[in-house]
Structure formats: C-alpha cells, structure tokens
Scaffold this motif. Structure first.
Motif, PDB file in Angstrom:
ATOM      1  N   TYR A 129      10.361   7.621   0.552  1.00 59.30           N
ATOM      2  CA  TYR A 129      11.304   6.533   0.815  1.00 59.30           C
ATOM      3  C   TYR A 129      11.199   5.473  -0.282  1.00 59.30           C
ATOM      4  O   TYR A 129      10.116   5.194  -0.777  1.00 59.30           O
ATOM      5  CB  TYR A 129      10.982   5.830   2.143  1.00 59.30           C
ATOM      6  CG  TYR A 129      10.672   6.706   3.320  1.00 59.30           C
ATOM      7  CD1 TYR A 129       9.422   7.300   3.476  1.00 59.30           C
ATOM      8  CD2 TYR A 129      11.622   6.924   4.321  1.00 59.30           C
ATOM      9  CE1 TYR A 129       9.126   8.081   4.572  1.00 59.30           C
ATOM     10  CE2 TYR A 129      11.337   7.698   5.426  1.00 59.30           C
ATOM     11  CZ  TYR A 129      10.079   8.276   5.542  1.00 59.30           C
ATOM     12  OH  TYR A 129       9.786   9.047   6.641  1.00 59.30           O
ATOM     13  N   LEU A 177       9.431  -1.131  -2.617  1.00 61.25           N
ATOM     14  CA  LEU A 177       8.334  -0.394  -2.002  1.00 61.25           C
ATOM     15  C   LEU A 177       8.664   1.087  -1.919  1.00 61.25           C
ATOM     16  O   LEU A 177       9.764   1.458  -1.507  1.00 61.25           O
ATOM     17  CB  LEU A 177       8.066  -0.919  -0.590  1.00 61.25           C
ATOM     18  CG  LEU A 177       7.527  -2.335  -0.475  1.00 61.25           C
ATOM     19  CD1 LEU A 177       7.776  -2.875   0.926  1.00 61.25           C
ATOM     20  CD2 LEU A 177       6.044  -2.363  -0.785  1.00 61.25           C
ATOM     21  N   ALA A 192       4.741   6.431   8.029  1.00 62.64           N
ATOM     22  CA  ALA A 192       4.938   6.300   6.591  1.00 62.64           C
ATOM     23  C   ALA A 192       3.827   5.452   5.996  1.00 62.64           C
ATOM     24  O   ALA A 192       3.394   4.461   6.587  1.00 62.64           O
ATOM     25  CB  ALA A 192       6.297   5.669   6.306  1.00 62.64           C
ATOM     26  N   PHE A 193       3.346   5.873   4.831  1.00 62.08           N
ATOM     27  CA  PHE A 193       2.321   5.148   4.096  1.00 62.08           C
ATOM     28  C   PHE A 193       2.991   4.511   2.883  1.00 62.08           C
ATOM     29  O   PHE A 193       3.687   5.184   2.128  1.00 62.08           O
ATOM     30  CB  PHE A 193       1.208   6.091   3.648  1.00 62.08           C
ATOM     31  CG  PHE A 193       0.437   6.694   4.784  1.00 62.08           C
ATOM     32  CD1 PHE A 193       0.910   7.802   5.465  1.00 62.08           C
ATOM     33  CD2 PHE A 193      -0.774   6.136   5.187  1.00 62.08           C
ATOM     34  CE1 PHE A 193       0.216   8.346   6.519  1.00 62.08           C
ATOM     35  CE2 PHE A 193      -1.485   6.683   6.244  1.00 62.08           C
ATOM     36  CZ  PHE A 193      -0.990   7.790   6.904  1.00 62.08           C
ATOM     37  N   PHE A 194       2.738   3.214   2.713  1.00 63.97           N
ATOM     38  CA  PHE A 194       3.399   2.466   1.652  1.00 63.97           C
ATOM     39  C   PHE A 194       2.505   2.267   0.438  1.00 63.97           C
ATOM     40  O   PHE A 194       1.279   2.155   0.561  1.00 63.97           O
ATOM     41  CB  PHE A 194       3.821   1.078   2.164  1.00 63.97           C
ATOM     42  CG  PHE A 194       5.036   1.102   3.043  1.00 63.97           C
ATOM     43  CD1 PHE A 194       4.941   1.425   4.384  1.00 63.97           C
ATOM     44  CD2 PHE A 194       6.280   0.819   2.519  1.00 63.97           C
ATOM     45  CE1 PHE A 194       6.067   1.449   5.200  1.00 63.97           C
ATOM     46  CE2 PHE A 194       7.419   0.828   3.318  1.00 63.97           C
ATOM     47  CZ  PHE A 194       7.298   1.156   4.661  1.00 63.97           C
ATOM     48  N   GLY A 195       3.136   2.201  -0.723  1.00 64.55           N
ATOM     49  CA  GLY A 195       2.459   1.771  -1.928  1.00 64.55           C
ATOM     50  C   GLY A 195       2.398   0.253  -1.983  1.00 64.55           C
ATOM     51  O   GLY A 195       2.874  -0.443  -1.076  1.00 64.55           O
ATOM     52  N   GLN A 196       1.800  -0.261  -3.049  1.00 63.74           N
ATOM     53  CA  GLN A 196       1.628  -1.710  -3.185  1.00 63.74           C
ATOM     54  C   GLN A 196       2.922  -2.409  -3.578  1.00 63.74           C
ATOM     55  O   GLN A 196       3.025  -3.624  -3.438  1.00 63.74           O
ATOM     56  CB  GLN A 196       0.545  -2.015  -4.225  1.00 63.74           C
ATOM     57  CG  GLN A 196      -0.846  -1.613  -3.782  1.00 63.74           C
ATOM     58  CD  GLN A 196      -1.882  -1.922  -4.845  1.00 63.74           C
ATOM     59  OE1 GLN A 196      -1.821  -1.393  -5.953  1.00 63.74           O
ATOM     60  NE2 GLN A 196      -2.827  -2.766  -4.514  1.00 63.74           N
ATOM     61  N   ARG A 202       3.364  -2.875 -11.365  1.00 65.93           N
ATOM     62  CA  ARG A 202       3.171  -3.773 -10.234  1.00 65.93           C
ATOM     63  C   ARG A 202       4.127  -4.957 -10.304  1.00 65.93           C
ATOM     64  O   ARG A 202       4.607  -5.443  -9.277  1.00 65.93           O
ATOM     65  CB  ARG A 202       1.732  -4.296 -10.216  1.00 65.93           C
ATOM     66  CG  ARG A 202       0.683  -3.268  -9.821  1.00 65.93           C
ATOM     67  CD  ARG A 202       0.825  -2.825  -8.374  1.00 65.93           C
ATOM     68  NE  ARG A 202       0.971  -3.916  -7.425  1.00 65.93           N
ATOM     69  CZ  ARG A 202      -0.031  -4.629  -6.939  1.00 65.93           C
ATOM     70  NH1 ARG A 202      -1.278  -4.378  -7.306  1.00 65.93           N
ATOM     71  NH2 ARG A 202       0.193  -5.604  -6.060  1.00 65.93           N
TER      72      ARG A 202
END
Lengths: 115, 113
Positions: free
Chosen positions: A33, A91, A104-108, A9
């Motif tokens: 991506y 990201l 699109a789905f993003f991570g933290q 993180r």
C-alpha cells in the motif's frame, strides 16, 4: 526480520519538479500500500497492490501521480510535477494478503516538502 | 465524507490510570477495526484489532470495545504508562475483499509520570 523500508526519509523540492519515493516491503508480503498523511490527519490510501497488480488506485491523482511494483516486490511512487499541496508524509505498508484478516505493517515514511 | 472520526484531538492522563480513546464510524460495511500507535518520525505500528462480529478484544493492557448499534469503538489502556504517549489512530477495513484501511484523524495521548 527487517520491516518495511522506505527512502528517502525526507525530501525538499521546488514546485513543478519531479520526485520519487521507494519502498521495500516485508519479505513474503504480497500486498503493498501507499498512503498519504497530511498534517493533523490520518493516512489516506493512494494505491494498493496485490503482487504486481494495482487493484485499488481510485484515490491516486493520476494526472500527476504514478506508481509501479515491478516483479511484485519493491515499489516506486512518483509525482510529476509536484505541487505545494503535495507536501505530506508518504507511507508505504505491506501485509501478507490473501483470505482473512492480516494487519498492515508501515514503514517510517517519506516527509515531502514542496516549496 | 469522514467514515471514521476521532473527535478528541488530545487526551492527558496520569501514569497508572486508565486511558480511554474513542472512535465513531459511519460505514456499516467495516468487517474489522484496528488501532495503530504512532510515535513522532515513525510509521504507525499495529496495536490491536477487533472483528465486527465481536464486542471485545483484549491484549495485555489494551482492550478494544465495539458497540455496533452506536457505531462506536473505544480503546482502553490500563494501566497507562509514559511510554504509551503517542498518537493513536482508529481504522476500519471496509469489507472482506480489501486490505484497505480508512483512518480517523488521530488522538494524541499524553501520559504524565
């Protein structure tokens, strides 16, 4: 269902050191991506994969950045050597891909600080 | 060359009122426009999209309007709630053969109770 998972993180490194980021996309998502988000700006695409093939890496600074997506699932983004200007949030995102529109789905994200 | 621009860095509205977030673009090849919401220390979350052949898309409290002649889109949130406080990004998808998104700079929305 698990979302896009990124690690670490947070990362603080000295300039000229190498660093790597890892991403596990949503299961079944063929498109992956890597975006970089500088402070006060929107995300900017670094590289896009369709399965294991990098189909758009025009914005990737290839002298120091590299990425891979072995077996078309997980992906790693590496910077070597890091520079002060690389400090940003990195990201990872994934989408189903294919014909038509899929969001699109993003991570933290991974917040990188280069000192 | 900034293809997507969000000229208002911040917006403050009262709970229950309407929030209007604006976005301008220069690339006529965008085939979809999307809005993402981002809370601190989290990744952007997809909110709503609109095809370039439409002029309006509605999903619950969220409506996106597209004015192609003006190359302008807006996101309306009615009624606004304190939980809507976040950074909102507008993004354009430049063509059918790419999933790439080009984002604006973001607008920070604060909804006051």
């Amino acid at each position: 269902e698990a979302g896009v998972v990124q690690s670490p993180r947070y990362k603080i490194i000295e300039k000229k050191q190498p660093v790597a980021f890892w991403c596990n996309p949503i299961s079944g998502h063929n498109t992956l991506y890597w975006y970089r988000q500088n402070l006060g700006q929107g995300p900017e695409l670094l590289i896009r994969y369709e399965n294991e093939e990098a189909v758009d890496d025009s914005q990737l600074p290839k002298d120091r950045f590299s990425a891979e997506r072995l077996k078309g699932v997980d992906s790693t983004l590496k910077i070597q050597p890091a520079e002060l200007g690389d400090s940003a949030v990195y990201l990872c995102a994934s989408s189903l891909g294919g014909q038509g529109f899929t969001e699109a789905f993003f991570g933290q994200g991974t917040r990188l600080t280069v000192v | 060359d900034q293809q997507v621009k969000q000229n208002s860095p911040s917006l403050s509205v009262q709970e229950g009122r309407i929030s209007i977030l604006n976005c301008d673009y220069t690339n006529s090849m965008f085939d979809y426009f999307l809005w993402y919401k981002k809370y601190p220390a989290e990744g952007p979350t997809f909110l709503i999209s609109i095809s370039s052949i439409k002029d309006k898309n509605e999903d619950g409290r969220f409506t996106v309007f597209l004015n192609k002649s003006a190359k302008h889109l807006s996101l309306h949130i009615v009624p606004s709630q304190p939980g809507d406080s976040a950074v909102y990004f507008c993004a354009g998808k430049p063509g059918v053969n790419t999933g790439k998104l080009i984002f604006g700079q973001g607008t920070t929305l604060q909804v006051k109770p």
